[in-house]
Design a protein around this motif. Sequence first.
Motif, mmCIF file in Angstrom:
data_model
loop_
_atom_site.group_PDB
_atom_site.id
_atom_site.type_symbol
_atom_site.label_atom_id
_atom_site.label_comp_id
_atom_site.label_asym_id
_atom_site.label_seq_id
_atom_site.Cartn_x
_atom_site.Cartn_y
_atom_site.Cartn_z
ATOM 1 N N ALA A 15 0.811 -1.219 0.000
ATOM 2 C CA ALA A 15 0.000 0.000 0.000
ATOM 3 C C ALA A 15 0.842 1.265 0.000
ATOM 4 C CB ALA A 15 -0.928 0.010 1.218
ATOM 5 N N ASN A 16 2.009 1.206 0.613
ATOM 6 C CA ASN A 16 2.866 2.379 0.762
ATOM 7 C C ASN A 16 4.320 1.897 0.637
ATOM 8 O OD1 ASN A 16 4.268 4.642 1.525
ATOM 9 N ND2 ASN A 16 3.202 4.934 3.457
ATOM 10 N N PRO A 17 4.872 1.889 -0.576
ATOM 11 C CA PRO A 17 6.176 1.259 -0.818
ATOM 12 C C PRO A 17 7.386 2.083 -0.378
ATOM 13 C CG PRO A 17 5.327 2.126 -2.871
ATOM 14 C CD PRO A 17 4.263 2.366 -1.821
ATOM 15 N N HIS A 18 7.330 2.532 0.874
ATOM 16 C CA HIS A 18 8.448 3.246 1.497
ATOM 17 C C HIS A 18 8.602 2.693 2.903
ATOM 18 C CE1 HIS A 18 8.544 6.135 -1.769
ATOM 19 N NE2 HIS A 18 7.225 6.123 -1.707
ATOM 20 N N ALA A 19 9.836 2.658 3.381
ATOM 21 C CA ALA A 19 10.082 2.113 4.716
ATOM 22 C C ALA A 19 11.303 2.772 5.332
ATOM 23 C CB ALA A 19 10.280 0.599 4.639
ATOM 24 N N ALA A 20 11.445 2.548 6.627
ATOM 25 C CA ALA A 20 12.631 2.991 7.351
ATOM 26 C C ALA A 20 13.190 1.795 8.115
ATOM 27 C CB ALA A 20 12.295 4.132 8.304
ATOM 28 N N LEU A 21 14.505 1.743 8.192
ATOM 29 C CA LEU A 21 15.209 0.709 8.949
ATOM 30 C C LEU A 21 16.009 1.388 10.049
ATOM 31 C CD1 LEU A 21 16.741 -1.280 5.945
ATOM 32 C CD2 LEU A 21 14.617 -1.813 7.173
ATOM 33 N N LEU A 22 16.208 0.666 11.143
ATOM 34 C CA LEU A 22 17.060 1.157 12.211
ATOM 35 C C LEU A 22 17.892 0.007 12.748
ATOM 36 C CD1 LEU A 22 17.987 3.303 14.304
ATOM 37 C CD2 LEU A 22 16.149 2.443 15.768
ATOM 38 N N PHE A 23 19.213 0.171 12.681
ATOM 39 C CA PHE A 23 20.151 -0.722 13.356
ATOM 40 C C PHE A 23 20.601 -0.012 14.621
ATOM 41 C CE2 PHE A 23 20.496 -1.869 8.926
ATOM 42 C CZ PHE A 23 20.640 -3.243 8.942
ATOM 43 N N HIS A 24 20.555 -0.702 15.749
ATOM 44 C CA HIS A 24 21.053 -0.135 16.999
ATOM 45 C C HIS A 24 21.993 -1.148 17.636
ATOM 46 C CE1 HIS A 24 20.816 0.717 21.429
ATOM 47 N NE2 HIS A 24 21.276 1.847 20.931
ATOM 48 N N TRP A 25 23.251 -0.761 17.787
ATOM 49 C CA TRP A 25 24.255 -1.637 18.381
ATOM 50 C C TRP A 25 24.699 -1.017 19.695
ATOM 51 C CZ3 TRP A 25 25.778 -0.649 12.926
ATOM 52 C CH2 TRP A 25 25.202 -1.591 12.061
ATOM 53 N N LYS A 26 24.093 -1.512 20.772
ATOM 54 C CA LYS A 26 24.322 -0.925 22.095
ATOM 55 C C LYS A 26 25.788 -0.974 22.494
ATOM 56 C CE LYS A 26 22.430 -1.001 26.727
ATOM 57 N NZ LYS A 26 21.360 -0.038 26.856
ATOM 58 N N SER A 27 26.471 -2.102 22.233
ATOM 59 C CA SER A 27 27.870 -2.215 22.651
ATOM 60 C C SER A 27 28.764 -1.238 21.885
ATOM 61 C CB SER A 27 28.374 -3.647 22.477
ATOM 62 O OG SER A 27 28.388 -3.998 21.113
ATOM 63 N N GLN A 28 28.357 -0.861 20.694
ATOM 64 C CA GLN A 28 29.109 0.101 19.881
ATOM 65 C C GLN A 28 28.711 1.540 20.190
ATOM 66 O OE1 GLN A 28 31.445 -2.209 18.593
ATOM 67 N NE2 GLN A 28 31.440 -0.751 16.925
ATOM 68 N N ARG A 29 27.526 1.665 20.826
ATOM 69 C CA ARG A 29 26.955 2.984 21.077
ATOM 70 C C ARG A 29 26.736 3.728 19.755
ATOM 71 N NH1 ARG A 29 28.323 4.460 26.979
ATOM 72 N NH2 ARG A 29 27.383 6.408 26.333
ATOM 73 N N GLN A 30 26.204 2.970 18.799
ATOM 74 C CA GLN A 30 25.958 3.493 17.456
ATOM 75 C C GLN A 30 24.585 3.049 16.965
ATOM 76 O OE1 GLN A 30 29.255 1.564 15.443
ATOM 77 N NE2 GLN A 30 30.410 3.485 15.385
#
Length: 192
Positions: free
Chosen positions: A69-84
């Motif tokens: 229906a809405n061909p757009h998305a967002a991704l999020l990688f969160h690496w706590k040990s890297q603090r990134q």
Amino acid sequence: MTDDPFALFDLWYAAARASEPNDTNAMALATADAGGRPSVRMVLLKGRSPEGFVFYTNRESRKAGDLDANPHAALLFHWKSQRQQIRIEGAISRVTDAESDAYFASRGRDSQLGAWASDQSRPLADRAIFEARFAEFQAKFDGQDVPRPPHWGGYRVTPDRIEFWQDRAHRLHERRVFTRTADGWTEGLLYP
């Protein structure tokens, strides 16, 4: 420092693989339905190329309905040990059947059978029903390769924006953002 967001992603991803205890490839996938109602869930990165970031799912699931229906998305990688963390936004497209077939063939047999047995995102009255369906597909494909279900395949997020966030003391974080242009990428900084 590199001015290529994909090269920078690869550097951070390699560092995270060396330090994160679990699922370095886990990423939050945010979608919105046709009415703009958002939804987010964790999926696993299964491929990365200059064309984008690939994950696989049941194409009859809620997330797939959102993406249709809405061909757009967002991704999020969160690496706590890297603090990134890395935020990626872009258009969605389906990967080819050949790509989906190749990845499906690389999965463990029980994961393959689970793809057949699960009506992902639909109501389930009792866990025993799912387990019985799983047993049915075990019997159906006993002694043979498990083919990819026609309702299962991959999606690619082709980024038009990638942001790299690095934790800094006193919340004075560093944020680098790359935005796709007709000629490649532009780079800038954002206030924390």
